[in-house]
Design a protein around this motif. Structure first.
Motif, PDB file in Angstrom:
ATOM      1  N   THR A 119       0.820  -1.074  -0.091  1.00 47.19           N
ATOM      2  CA  THR A 119      -0.036   0.002  -0.073  1.00 47.19           C
ATOM      3  C   THR A 119       0.766   1.143   0.160  1.00 47.19           C
ATOM      4  O   THR A 119       2.008   1.205   0.749  1.00 47.19           O
ATOM      5  CB  THR A 119      -0.918  -0.091   1.275  1.00 47.19           C
ATOM      6  N   GLN A 120       0.532   2.244  -0.928  1.00 49.96           N
ATOM      7  CA  GLN A 120       1.370   3.406  -0.995  1.00 49.96           C
ATOM      8  C   GLN A 120       1.103   4.288  -0.049  1.00 49.96           C
ATOM      9  O   GLN A 120      -0.238   4.525   0.481  1.00 49.96           O
ATOM     10  CB  GLN A 120       1.084   3.877  -2.290  1.00 49.96           C
ATOM     11  N   VAL A 121       2.171   4.828   0.600  1.00 49.87           N
ATOM     12  CA  VAL A 121       2.048   6.020   1.703  1.00 49.87           C
ATOM     13  C   VAL A 121       2.918   7.078   1.129  1.00 49.87           C
ATOM     14  O   VAL A 121       4.164   7.031   0.722  1.00 49.87           O
ATOM     15  CB  VAL A 121       2.771   5.465   3.411  1.00 49.87           C
ATOM     16  N   THR A 122       2.350   8.522   0.812  1.00 40.81           N
ATOM     17  CA  THR A 122       3.042   9.360   0.377  1.00 40.81           C
ATOM     18  C   THR A 122       2.896  10.590   1.574  1.00 40.81           C
ATOM     19  O   THR A 122       1.743  11.064   1.680  1.00 40.81           O
ATOM     20  CB  THR A 122       2.412   9.824  -1.044  1.00 40.81           C
ATOM     21  N   VAL A 123       4.021  11.013   1.878  1.00 36.23           N
ATOM     22  CA  VAL A 123       4.011  12.424   2.734  1.00 36.23           C
ATOM     23  C   VAL A 123       4.387  13.577   2.211  1.00 36.23           C
ATOM     24  O   VAL A 123       5.483  13.410   1.587  1.00 36.23           O
ATOM     25  CB  VAL A 123       4.699  11.861   4.047  1.00 36.23           C
ATOM     26  N   SER A 124       3.497  14.575   2.038  1.00 37.50           N
ATOM     27  CA  SER A 124       3.939  15.937   1.497  1.00 37.50           C
ATOM     28  C   SER A 124       4.567  16.693   2.360  1.00 37.50           C
ATOM     29  O   SER A 124       4.018  16.808   3.507  1.00 37.50           O
ATOM     30  CB  SER A 124       2.682  16.533   0.761  1.00 37.50           C
TER      31      SER A 124
END
Length: 125
Positions: A119-124
């Motif tokens: 599962t993709q986790v993207t933190v901006s």
């Protein structure tokens, strides 16, 4: 054995996510399940692991105090609670289980036999 991750997404730095790993096909009385992550251009690394024999184990100093692993045996589910996320936490997160009957965690992914799809986790920032 089947592992299904969920809970990933896009979050701002400082935010939180809870990942779930729903397991089926084996007894949740004896297990060892790890959470791994792979960032773009980097090797896959183990983050945390939980087992019926050892409890939880941390493998990355960078997540101590921010990430916790837990399990709900009634739901055959392992969770990864991630708080105070940073852009460096951006990665695909996978859960994986040790072969049936092995109840100790390990820091080498080769010792885990079954994997979820990630599962993709993207933190901006």
């Amino acid at each position: 054995v089947q592992l299904v991750e969920s809970g990933g997404g896009l979050v701002q730095a400082g935010g939180s996510l809870r990942l779930s790993c729903a397991a089926s096909g084996f007894s949740f009385d004896d297990y060892a399940i790890g959470w791994f992550r792979q960032a773009p251009g980097k090797d896959r690394e183990v983050v945390l692991c939980i087992s019926s024999r050892e409890g939880s184990k941390y493998y990355q100093d960078s997540v101590k105090g921010r990430f916790t692993i837990s399990s709900d045996n009634a739901k055959n589910t392992v969770y990864l609670q991630m708080n105070n996320l940073t852009p460096e936490d951006t990665a695909v997160y996978y859960c994986a289980s040790r072969p049936l009957g092995l109840t100790s965690c390990h820091d080498w992914d080769h010792f885990y036999g079954d994997w979820g799809q990630g599962t993709q986790v993207t933190v901006s920032s």
